[in-house]
Design an enzyme around this catalytic site. Structure first.
Site, PDB file in Angstrom:
ATOM      1  N   LYS A   1      39.275  47.959  44.147  1.00 59.75           N
ATOM      2  CA  LYS A   1      40.434  47.277  43.560  1.00 59.75           C
ATOM      3  C   LYS A   1      41.686  47.715  44.320  1.00 59.75           C
ATOM      4  CE  LYS A   1      41.542  46.352  38.699  1.00 59.75           C
ATOM      5  NZ  LYS A   1      41.469  46.992  37.376  1.00 59.75           N
TER       6      LYS A   1
HETATM    7  O1  G3P Z   1      42.388  46.124  34.194  1.00 59.59           O
HETATM    8  C1  G3P Z   1      43.675  46.374  33.812  1.00 59.59           C
HETATM    9  C2  G3P Z   1      44.325  45.341  32.962  1.00 59.59           C
HETATM   10  O2  G3P Z   1      43.401  44.700  32.173  1.00 59.59           O
HETATM   11  C3  G3P Z   1      45.534  45.905  32.269  1.00 59.59           C
HETATM   12  O3  G3P Z   1      45.595  45.697  30.904  1.00 59.59           O
HETATM   13  O4  G3P Z   1      46.459  46.098  28.649  1.00 59.59           O
HETATM   14  O5  G3P Z   1      47.186  47.597  30.520  1.00 59.59           O
HETATM   15  O6  G3P Z   1      48.009  45.250  30.395  1.00 59.59           O
HETATM   16  P1  G3P Z   1      46.884  46.190  30.069  1.00 59.59           P
END
Ligand code: G3P
Length: 223
Positions: free
Chosen positions: A83
């Site tokens: 990633k």
């Molecule tokens: O994989 C990372 C992404 O899904 C981030 O999620 O909840 O931190 O915005 P969040």
């Protein structure tokens, strides 16, 4: 639509994997930090438990650092997807790693043009963060629609999959599936909510209490 779990929590990964629900995992430095402990142990274990793609993220921001880390991350298993962030160096690393046969997930995507460029540089997955757009008053799901339309227009040349990230609730999943996104990556709490329905619980309770009534006249009966 494939379902990935967006976590580094081994207990959740094992739980949902045992139900046959998981096509892959996505992690990031924040998710690893949340679990504490040694991140190397967690990454090694996750790539062993899960047969499908496991996204592990670089933390370098320059091209050569990303290349080194990407190759090291790939040593955890053949199912590792590297990633990288949606930056100029990230795209350069995406192109190099992809052409060496190492699949790449371009993360932190917030616009259709960023998704288009990630696809051009050979990404296997592009990760638009819909919840974080919703958080600032923009329509995250609209971004998924736009990326889907663009990729569909060039489906003979683009094989990049849309991986819907930053999912906050089950309706995000329904909407992503209606649009035809390739993958959603879900926090364990969202997947948990998708499983349950109050009518399922009430229905089961009624079946069991009716069975208990039946057993009164047939004490030795077994299914
Ligand atoms: O994989 C990372 C992404 O899904 C981030 O999620 O909840 O931190 O915005 P969040």
């Amino acid at each position: 639509m494939k379902i990935f779990l967006d976590t580094a929590n081994l207990e959740s990964i094992r739980k949902f994997n045992d139900m046959g629900l998981l096509d892959g995992i996505t992690t990031n430095p924040s998710l690893l930090s949340k679990e504490g402990g040694n991140p190397k142990d967690a990454m090694a274990e996750i790539t062993k438990i899960i047969k499908g793609d496991v996204s592990l993220e670089v933390v370098s921001t320059d091209y050569s650092g990303m290349m080194e880390e990407g190759k090291r991350l790939r040593e955890y298993g053949k199912n590792v997807v590297v990633k990288v962030p949606m930056t100029p160096d990230g795209l350069k690393a995406c192109k190099s790693l992809s052409s060496q046969g190492i699949p790449v997930n371009v993360t932190l995507v917030f616009s259709p043009n960023q998704a288009l460029l990630a696809a051009k540089s050979g990404a296997k997955y592009v990760s638009p963060f819909i919840g974080r757009l919703d958080d600032i008053g923009q329509d995250g799901m609209h971004l998924i629609k736009e990326i889907k339309e663009i990729f569909s227009n060039y489906k003979d040349s683009f094989t990049t999959q849309i991986l819907v990230a930053s999912v906050r609730h089950p309706m995000h999943v329904v909407d992503a599936a209606k649009i035809g996104a390739d993958v959603v990556t879900l926090p364990p709490a969202v997947l948990e909510k998708m499983l349950s329905h109050p009518l399922t619980d009430i229905g089961l309770e009624n079946f069991l209490s009716d069975w208990e009534k039946l057993k009164k006249g047939n004490p030795d009966v077994k299914i």
